[in-house]
Design an enzyme around this catalytic site. Structure first.
Site, PDB file in Angstrom:
ATOM      1  N   HIS A   1      89.441  90.792 -63.928  1.00 61.63           N
ATOM      2  CA  HIS A   1      90.064  89.615 -63.307  1.00 61.63           C
ATOM      3  C   HIS A   1      90.849  90.062 -62.073  1.00 61.63           C
ATOM      4  CE1 HIS A   1      91.718  85.381 -63.911  1.00 61.63           C
ATOM      5  NE2 HIS A   1      92.485  85.864 -62.939  1.00 61.63           N
TER       6      HIS A   1
ATOM      7  N   HIS B   1      91.143  89.035 -57.824  1.00 61.46           N
ATOM      8  CA  HIS B   1      90.757  88.228 -56.657  1.00 61.46           C
ATOM      9  C   HIS B   1      90.711  89.147 -55.444  1.00 61.46           C
ATOM     10  CE1 HIS B   1      91.276  84.306 -58.709  1.00 61.46           C
ATOM     11  NE2 HIS B   1      92.186  84.978 -59.410  1.00 61.46           N
TER      12      HIS B   1
ATOM     13  N   HIS C   1      89.427  80.072 -65.181  1.00 57.93           N
ATOM     14  CA  HIS C   1      90.877  80.136 -65.322  1.00 57.93           C
ATOM     15  C   HIS C   1      91.333  78.942 -66.170  1.00 57.93           C
ATOM     16  CE1 HIS C   1      90.509  82.930 -62.040  1.00 57.93           C
ATOM     17  NE2 HIS C   1      91.807  83.008 -61.801  1.00 57.93           N
TER      18      HIS C   1
ATOM     19  N   GLU D   1      96.913  79.016 -68.228  1.00 54.04           N
ATOM     20  CA  GLU D   1      97.937  79.751 -67.478  1.00 54.04           C
ATOM     21  C   GLU D   1      99.075  78.785 -67.171  1.00 54.04           C
ATOM     22  OE1 GLU D   1      98.358  82.336 -63.305  1.00 54.04           O
ATOM     23  OE2 GLU D   1      96.741  80.881 -63.535  1.00 54.04           O
TER      24      GLU D   1
ATOM     25  N   ASP E   1      95.004  90.594 -61.456  1.00 56.25           N
ATOM     26  CA  ASP E   1      94.971  89.283 -60.812  1.00 56.25           C
ATOM     27  C   ASP E   1      95.031  89.417 -59.279  1.00 56.25           C
ATOM     28  OD1 ASP E   1      94.768  86.523 -60.777  1.00 56.25           O
ATOM     29  OD2 ASP E   1      96.803  86.142 -61.480  1.00 56.25           O
ATOM     30  N   ASP E   2      96.225  89.506 -58.719  1.00 59.84           N
ATOM     31  CA  ASP E   2      96.457  89.667 -57.274  1.00 59.84           C
ATOM     32  C   ASP E   2      97.534  90.738 -57.120  1.00 59.84           C
ATOM     33  OD1 ASP E   2      94.963  87.066 -56.280  1.00 59.84           O
ATOM     34  OD2 ASP E   2      96.287  86.420 -57.898  1.00 59.84           O
TER      35      ASP E   2
END
Length: 327
Positions: free
Chosen positions: A9, A11, A189, A192, A270-271
């Site tokens: 996961h 981005h 997604h 969350e 994630d980021d």
């Protein structure tokens, strides 16, 4: 932690080092200085402001060559943390404006960089094409066409990212059906920013096999049991959840309880520069919070590889890298 890792996961644009984006903006004489803090990191106030900053940072990525450079910069960071296999979300929304011909050019540049990184850094990359939820279902259909037309060894999956509070998963069923028919594997997604019902909706209406985040399943133990029984894999990003204020700290994060209850959890960033994390840092903080030893992390890496969307030959090539006796 130096163990070999599998990340599911991530981005691509969200993993761009701030210095890389700042340097590219300077090259192009684009002023995005407002998205950076005094220390040079990305600056945002909450998740919705984060989305705006994310899109501003992405605005300087305007050519396939930019994405080639970006991919190498991101994978260099992944390799430093011991990542040997990575799946990244790719959005034709950002790569060519959902135009199939332009998307092919961007994708070629990203894949070429991935091949170079595999050879020089030892990290294998695969792509999950992902429409942006808050851009709406009609634009998602164009993204799905891009995904279906380029499905293959590199493009292995289809997902849905963006603002979970906009629309319903079922609004995107047409796009997911197209991706499924093209042989792509599916994630979404959910769970969350919304609760357990968001996860149930994604599983029912989109028939996905993985859930991005999914941590708020913990609020419905019947759902937790269902996830465990059905082998649904959660792409958990603890550092992201904590940085965005969903949970107050590592010991309060539900990944420990989800794992204890038999849910297939994986660990991702994630980021990462937005949340001041790396895969190595995620492992270190989880070890501190839950007293997880090397055996638990090796189990999570194997679970991650088993859940990866790559072809069997790629999986078989990566698997020995996760074993304790690998030199």
């Amino acid at each position: 932690m130096t163990l070999p890792k599998v990340e599911l996961h991530l981005h691509l644009e969200g993993a761009a080092p701030p210095a890389f984006i700042r340097g590219l903006a300077q090259e192009k004489r684009i002023d995005i200085s407002g998205i950076f803090a005094a220390d040079g990191s990305y600056a945002y106030t909450d998740f919705w402001h984060f989305l705006k900053v994310y899109e501003a940072a992405t605005s300087v990525l305007t050519s396939p060559e930019d994405y080639h450079r970006l991919t190498l910069a991101v994978l260099e960071e992944s390799a430093k943390s011991g990542v040997v296999y990575c799946e990244t979300f790719l959005s034709p929304d950002f790569c060519g404006g959902r135009d199939l011909s332009a998307w092919r050019e961007y994708l070629h540049a990203i894949e070429e960089a991935g091949t170079q990184a595999e050879r020089t850094m030892g990290v294998t990359l695969r792509g999950i094409v992902t429409p942006i939820r808050h851009f709406g279902p009609e634009k998602a259909k164009q993204v799905a066409l891009c995904a279906a037309e380029t499905a293959g060894r590199f493009v292995v999956g289809f997902g849905l990212a963006g603002d979970e509070k906009v629309g319903k998963p079922g609004d995107f069923a047409w796009s997911f059906d197209m991706a499924r028919e093209a042989g792509l594997r599916l994630t979404c997604h959910a769970g969350e920013w919304l609760g357990p019902d968001s996860i149930r909706d994604a599983l029912r209406d989109l028939r996905v096999e993985r859930i991005g985040h999914g941590v708020r399943a913990i609020e419905d133990l019947a759902l937790v049991d269902e996830l465990a029984e059905n082998g649904v894999v959660l792409e958990v990003c603890p550092g992201s959840n904590i940085a965005l204020g969903i949970y107050p700290g590592w010991r309060k994060h539900p990944i420990g309880e989800l794992h204890r209850r038999g849910v297939k959890v994986t660990v991702s960033t994630d980021d990462p520069p937005f949340f001041h994390t790396t895969m190595a840092r995620e492992y270190d903080r989880l070890a501190e919070a839950f007293d997880w030893d090397e055996g638990v992390f090796r189990e999570i890496a194997r679970t991650s590889l088993d859940a990866a969307f790559c072809d069997p030959d790629t999986r078989a090539r990566i698997a020995p890298l996760l074993e304790p006796d690998h030199a």
